[in-house]
Design an enzyme around this catalytic site. Structure first.
Site, mmCIF file in Angstrom:
data_model
loop_
_atom_site.group_PDB
_atom_site.id
_atom_site.type_symbol
_atom_site.label_atom_id
_atom_site.label_comp_id
_atom_site.label_asym_id
_atom_site.label_seq_id
_atom_site.Cartn_x
_atom_site.Cartn_y
_atom_site.Cartn_z
ATOM 1 C CG HIS A 59 13.015 28.817 -45.506
ATOM 2 N ND1 HIS A 59 12.785 29.675 -44.455
ATOM 3 C CD2 HIS A 59 12.233 27.729 -45.276
ATOM 4 C CE1 HIS A 59 11.901 29.135 -43.627
ATOM 5 N NE2 HIS A 59 11.559 27.960 -44.101
ATOM 6 C CE LYS B 22 10.646 24.974 -36.876
ATOM 7 N NZ LYS B 22 9.205 24.768 -37.243
ATOM 8 C CB SER C 228 13.269 24.984 -33.544
ATOM 9 O OG SER C 228 11.965 25.049 -34.068
#
Length: 285
Positions: A101, A46, A131
């Site tokens: 990630h 995010k 988020s």
């Protein structure tokens, strides 16, 4: 893919089960063969991941929007550590645009022997927390806390995904002076998208003319991505992303935490931030 809110632990970090497997994570870390012209889009979740996917795609098409309108974002810039990573990347022609990630200590070991490049995007962790809270509602593979205070506590704990924002950012900043690493700010992307597109293009060795730059900016705007079926995740089945609850693209702004954090939550967050980041030159505003 089996859809469940269960997580697995790999080398000390927790990640959604099904989306990731021990085999896929091991592949990314130890078996993936990095090429000199690979380009990695690295983020904590995010932090603008889909945004940079779109920017990469448009830069490498020299501003031609056809690829972003005809090919899904996760096919254009595939995920390295997910269960589909090996299949999507092994025989892919160069240059490969890759999304991950992964924290620094689990990044492909082969990277450090190459000239491959990494673009790492940092976002205010308070906005990431908000988020992620909404994302975990719609993403059926994410651990979910119905109460926002509970989610803030989870976000600040060692149990949050990918080892947590603090360790993730601190890990990547250990190589901040590496010439093959470009650090971006989500907030700066919002303030000056064109300037950052030019910066990214130059870092990647892609000299685009003014018309191409303008096209990248136009087609990578939040509004353009939200309206683009190839980028807004509308093609993902509802048993994976429950679109009856919310949209993948929510606001695309900076500072939304101010609409969610109570004074107590803000104080708790900032106290832990100051403890964890005291030696790092990344301050909350």
């Amino acid at each position: 893919m089996e859809v469940t809110r269960q997580y697995i632990t790999f080398e000390g970090i927790r990640v959604p089960y099904g989306v990731h497997t021990e085999e896929s994570l091991t592949y990314a870390w130890k078996e993936f063969e990095t090429r000199d012209d690979d380009v990695f889009n690295v983020t904590y979740p995010k932090s603008g991941t889909t945004w940079v996917q779109e920017i990469f795609s448009l830069i490498y098409s020299n501003g031609d929007p056809t690829p972003v309108k005809t090919s899904l974002s996760w096919d254009r810039v595939p995920w390295l550590e997910q269960h589909s990573g090996r299949k999507q990347l092994e025989n892919r022609p160069s240059p490969r645009l890759i999304t991950t990630h992964l924290p620094f200590h689990l990044f492909p070991q082969s990277f450090f022997k190459t000239k491959a490049k990494v673009v790492y995007t940092i976002r205010d962790p308070r906005d990431i927390c908000v988020s992620l809270f909404y994302f975990s509602k719609i993403a059926q593979f994410m651990e979910y806390k119905d109460d926002f205070q509970d989610f803030v506590s989870l976000f600040l704990s060692k149990d949050i995904i990918f080892g947590g924002w603090f360790k993730h950012v601190k890990g990547w900043l250990t190589i901040k002076d590496n010439p093959n690493l470009l650090i971006l700010s989500y907030e700066d992307l919002i303030k000056d998208l064109k300037g950052n597109v030019i910066k990214i293009s130059k870092f990647l060795g892609k000299e685009l003319d003014d018309a191409a730059i303008d096209s990248v900016v136009e087609h990578s705007s939040f509004q353009a991505m939200k309206a683009n079926p190839m980028s807004n995740y509308c093609h993902v089945p509802n048993d994976i992303f429950d679109k009856n609850i919310g949209a993948f693209h929510r606001k695309g702004i900076a500072g939304d935490h101010k609409n969610h954090f109570t004074p107590g939550q803000k104080e708790e967050f900032e106290k832990i931030y100051n403890e964890c980041m005291k030696d790092i030159n990344v301050s909350l505003t």
